[in-house]
Design an enzyme around this catalytic site. Sequence first.
Site: not given
Ligand code: 6GU
Length: 287
Positions: A90, A118, A259
Amino acid sequence: PEQKQGYTYEEYKVTADWLRANTEHRPLIAIICGSGLGGLAEILKDQKVFSYSDIPNFLQSTVQGHAGRLVFGTLNGKSCVCMQGRFHMYEGYPIWQITFPIRVFQLLGVQTAIVTNAAGGLNEDYEVGDMMLIKDHLNLPGFAGNSPLVGPNDERFGPRFPCMSDAYDRDLRKLAQTVARELGFSDFLKEGVYSVVGGPSFETIAECQMLKRLGADAVGMSTVHEVIVARHCGMRVFGLSLITNKAVMDYDSKSKANHEEVLQTGRERASQLERMISSFVERLEHN
Ligand code: 6GU
């Protein structure tokens, strides 16, 4: 102008040679720190630190929570190289650029890659703050032809068609289970399937439901590309996700992925995660 499609062997080698000339560390272990988990690099002893911007051919980290430093040092007596900040699709980088450091590490002699991230929890049994040993992955971008191995194959790194059914080393997962038990972390240690998506938007509710039905336990925006390249060039891989938030699965939920929550959970669990990796590294054997 003609678009570049990948690095040459020589480009990886220039970077590896430059690093070898600038540090005496000869690590067998590489650790990639996920969002908010860069504290791991801080506990290395006898550090030699490079800014990504000073290393030939290296990309820059653009994300908050990713420092953009390559840290060499020893962790529990074992020489390691630690990426404090990784690269993501991204950010706009082509996928073959994202995995550049992995092959550099391979040329440096690294045999084991430890990848952390994460992730959002999809499995209903998962709580915020759980650690998930990655047992397997779903590479959805790969299904659509977006793999770091697309393009001419360089046999010096690995085969055209590498096997991925054993991507996440079983013995390393066993070792992590043992270490977690000894540290009293078993209650929040899970084992599951990590699904990678492109991001940067978090998933919709329908997308979360879809991923769950496909067999994913957690979702994130990294790691899988690095693992594929690491396996391709013969490294053993150990993957660990920190469940920083629960993916939103139903339309009545008031919670929203963000985030800040991801970074906050990282901060809360960081020291335990560091102890886990540190004991794990201490017990790793190379021959
Ligand atoms: Cl909910 N989605 C994604 N794509 N990446 C993440 C996340 C969720 N939580 C931490 N990183």
